[in-house]
Scaffold this active site. Structure first.
Site, PDB file in Angstrom:
ATOM      1  N   ASP A   1      91.009  98.167 -48.670  1.00 15.58           N
ATOM      2  CA  ASP A   1      89.911  98.715 -49.632  1.00 15.58           C
ATOM      3  C   ASP A   1      88.744  99.402 -49.172  1.00 15.58           C
ATOM      4  O   ASP A   1      88.387 100.477 -49.559  1.00 15.58           O
ATOM      5  CB  ASP A   1      89.342  97.351 -50.200  1.00 15.58           C
ATOM      6  CG  ASP A   1      90.164  96.912 -51.411  1.00 15.58           C
ATOM      7  OD1 ASP A   1      91.494  97.191 -51.506  1.00 15.58           O
ATOM      8  OD2 ASP A   1      89.604  96.395 -52.539  1.00 15.58           O
TER       9      ASP A   1
ATOM     10  N   ASP B   1      84.965  92.391 -37.683  1.00  8.85           N
ATOM     11  CA  ASP B   1      83.527  92.764 -38.402  1.00  8.85           C
ATOM     12  C   ASP B   1      82.990  94.150 -37.801  1.00  8.85           C
ATOM     13  O   ASP B   1      82.795  94.980 -38.425  1.00  8.85           O
ATOM     14  CB  ASP B   1      82.501  91.609 -38.131  1.00  8.85           C
ATOM     15  CG  ASP B   1      82.505  91.210 -36.463  1.00  8.85           C
ATOM     16  OD1 ASP B   1      83.431  91.397 -35.925  1.00  8.85           O
ATOM     17  OD2 ASP B   1      81.698  90.234 -36.043  1.00  8.85           O
TER      18      ASP B   1
ATOM     19  N   LYS C   1      90.174  88.570 -35.128  1.00 10.05           N
ATOM     20  CA  LYS C   1      88.840  87.795 -34.854  1.00 10.05           C
ATOM     21  C   LYS C   1      88.929  86.794 -33.680  1.00 10.05           C
ATOM     22  O   LYS C   1      88.887  85.575 -33.745  1.00 10.05           O
ATOM     23  CB  LYS C   1      88.492  87.276 -36.176  1.00 10.05           C
ATOM     24  CG  LYS C   1      87.122  86.379 -36.004  1.00 10.05           C
ATOM     25  CD  LYS C   1      85.967  87.455 -36.385  1.00 10.05           C
ATOM     26  CE  LYS C   1      84.601  86.667 -35.893  1.00 10.05           C
ATOM     27  NZ  LYS C   1      83.372  87.909 -35.763  1.00 10.05           N
TER      28      LYS C   1
ATOM     29  N   TYR D   1      97.404  83.919 -46.460  1.00  9.40           N
ATOM     30  CA  TYR D   1      97.986  84.109 -47.573  1.00  9.40           C
ATOM     31  C   TYR D   1      99.075  83.015 -47.940  1.00  9.40           C
ATOM     32  O   TYR D   1      99.319  82.730 -49.167  1.00  9.40           O
ATOM     33  CB  TYR D   1      98.277  85.445 -48.123  1.00  9.40           C
ATOM     34  CG  TYR D   1      97.244  86.445 -48.416  1.00  9.40           C
ATOM     35  CD1 TYR D   1      96.272  86.676 -48.039  1.00  9.40           C
ATOM     36  CD2 TYR D   1      97.678  87.143 -49.562  1.00  9.40           C
ATOM     37  CE1 TYR D   1      95.473  87.501 -48.359  1.00  9.40           C
ATOM     38  CE2 TYR D   1      96.800  87.932 -50.145  1.00  9.40           C
ATOM     39  CZ  TYR D   1      95.494  88.236 -49.728  1.00  9.40           C
ATOM     40  OH  TYR D   1      94.758  89.260 -50.106  1.00  9.40           O
TER      41      TYR D   1
ATOM     42  N   ASP E   1      93.847  93.427 -46.047  1.00 11.37           N
ATOM     43  CA  ASP E   1      93.647  93.201 -47.473  1.00 11.37           C
ATOM     44  C   ASP E   1      92.149  94.047 -47.502  1.00 11.37           C
ATOM     45  O   ASP E   1      91.809  94.905 -48.328  1.00 11.37           O
ATOM     46  CB  ASP E   1      93.571  92.159 -48.216  1.00 11.37           C
ATOM     47  CG  ASP E   1      93.363  92.179 -49.809  1.00 11.37           C
ATOM     48  OD1 ASP E   1      93.705  92.951 -50.381  1.00 11.37           O
ATOM     49  OD2 ASP E   1      92.457  91.257 -50.013  1.00 11.37           O
TER      50      ASP E   1
HETATM   51  C1  IPM Z   1      96.363  94.115 -52.737  1.00 10.86           C
HETATM   52  C2  IPM Z   1      95.823  92.929 -53.705  1.00 10.86           C
HETATM   53  C3  IPM Z   1      96.638  91.708 -53.656  1.00 10.86           C
HETATM   54  C4  IPM Z   1      96.284  91.126 -52.307  1.00 10.86           C
HETATM   55  C5  IPM Z   1      96.226  90.758 -54.811  1.00 10.86           C
HETATM   56  C6  IPM Z   1      96.255  91.365 -56.100  1.00 10.86           C
HETATM   57  C7  IPM Z   1      96.964  89.559 -54.564  1.00 10.86           C
HETATM   58  O1  IPM Z   1      94.770  92.926 -53.699  1.00 10.86           O
HETATM   59  O2  IPM Z   1      97.762  94.267 -52.980  1.00 10.86           O
HETATM   60  O3  IPM Z   1      95.604  94.319 -52.085  1.00 10.86           O
HETATM   61  O4  IPM Z   1      95.586  90.476 -52.240  1.00 10.86           O
HETATM   62  O5  IPM Z   1      97.159  91.395 -51.573  1.00 10.86           O
HETATM   63 MG    MG Z   2      93.629  94.074 -52.139  1.00  8.41          MG
END
Ligand code: IPM
Ligand code: MG
Length: 365
Positions: A257, A229, A197, A146, A253
């Site tokens: 999710d 993975d 990884k 990032y 990240d």
């Molecule tokens: C998160 C989001 C952010 C990230 C984006 C919006 C920059 O997806 O906080 O998980 O990738 O960190």
């Molecule tokens: Mg995110």
């Protein structure tokens, strides 16, 4: 006798899309706790993301960053939207979030994925796979791909256009996040799974080496390593094998999710981003511009983030417990926002969900 601090200063950055709606509900909850505990919390609101860009021409206005630096904690909604997708990369709303994380040194991102008993059947996975789930993703937040340099879009030696980013981690960066993971694991089930990884990427092979080295100081913690993975697969196969997942910025990240869906909806996951000096709290979800202003957003992730704020920044443990209990009570009544709807449940809007949690909270003592 130690005098307990009772006056606090919280920065409130609603941001874009559903950000302002979910933050408004979270503030209702914060105010109830403020009066319950006899605190005096001053709220300082400022624009960030697309809202910051509209107000000042920059997604992270200096004044906003200043407010963050003077606060005991930052509560953020979400940033981004189609309106700003075509502006220069350096001015996109997302840069504000990344700018806040790096300027405030928020290197440790804690993303707890716990399933509320009432939502066991809301997950897309079978009840037996998710029931009792309680894991924590510890995501490195100010390094890795990032932030690595060089980065950009340009032209290579063959004259072809190309885009590039750099995955880089220094030993101190890995050590400090691994330390956080080991320390929090001690207060949980004493297990850390470090995700990398290492079979392909040198930077994460190095990550594995440094985490393993630090582990010698944590003989009470069980450490395992897993390729990302495989971890993505294990999270849907048998997520209850995990206690603390320690991982890099980008893998964290993605995996957080994925982990959120085990709990029923991405609208359920709060987060705390911690550094040496500052801290920020936000739902892990985005600004969802498609549902903004329609009373469809789930405010619970932001409400739960308020619990984390009290716990980590104001050093008050009970509000987090109260909030979780109030949320469980409300969900137990069969009330759901759109993202969690299923047969037999009653759909409520964003505000109503906030009000219901607030009412449960008022009843507690
Ligand atoms: C998160 C989001 C952010 C990230 C984006 C919006 C920059 O997806 O906080 O998980 O990738 O960190
Ligand atoms: Mg995110």
């Amino acid at each position: 006798m130690q005098i307990m601090k009772t006056e606090f200063n919280i920065a409130v950055f609603p941001g874009d899309g559903i950000g302002p709606e979910v933050v408004a509900e979270a503030i209702k909850i914060l105010k109830i706790i403020e009066s319950k505990l006899g605190l005096k919390i001053t709220l300082n609101e400022a624009p960030v993301g697309g809202a910051g860009y509209e107000a000042t021409g920059h997604p992270l206005p200096d004044a906003t960053l200043d407010i963050a630096k003077k606060a005991d904690g930052v509560l953020l909604g979400a940033v981004g939207g189609p309106k700003w997708e075509t502006i220069d990369f350096s001015l996109r709303p997302e840069r504000a979030l990344l700018g806040l994380r790096s300027s405030l040194g928020l290197y440790a991102n804690l993303r707890p994925a716990r399933i509320f008993p009432a939502l066991v059947d809301a997950s897309t996975l079978k009840r037996e796979v998710v029931e009792g789930l309680d894991l924590l993703v510890v995501r490195e937040l100010t390094g890795g791909i990032y932030f690595g340099e060089p980065r950009g879009v340009g032209t290579n030696d063959k004259g072809e256009r190309h885009g590039f980013n750099t995955l880089v981690y220094s030993e101190p960066e890995i050590k400090r996040i691994a330390k956080i993971a080991f320390d929090v694991a001690r207060k949980r089930n004493s297990k850390v799974c470090s995700v990398d990884k290492a079979n392909v990427l040198e930077a994460t092979g190095f990550w594995r080496e440094v985490v393993t080295g630090l582990h010698s100081q944590y003989s009470d913690i069980e450490l395992s390593h897993m390729y990302v993975d495989n971890c993505a697969m294990q999270l849907v196969r048998n997520p209850k094998q995990f206690d603390v997942i320690l991982t890099t910025n980008m893998f964290g990240d993605i995996l957080s999710d994925e982990a959120s869906m085990l709990t029923g909806s991405i609208g359920m996951l709060p987060s705390a981003s911690l550094g040496e000096k500052y801290a920020m709290y936000e739902p892990i979800h985005g600004s969802a511009p498609d549902i903004a202003g329609k009373e469809l957003a789930n405010p619970l992730a932001t409400i739960l983030s308020v619990g984390m704020l009290f716990k980590y920044s104001l050093e008050k443990e009970e509000p987090n417990v109260w909030i979780e209990k109030a949320v469980e009570k409300v969900l137990g009544q069969g009330v759901r926002t759109a993202d969690l709807m299923s047969d037999g449940m009653k759909q409520v809007g964003t505000k109503e969900m906030g009000d219901l949690v607030a009412a449960e909270l008022e009843k507690m003592n």
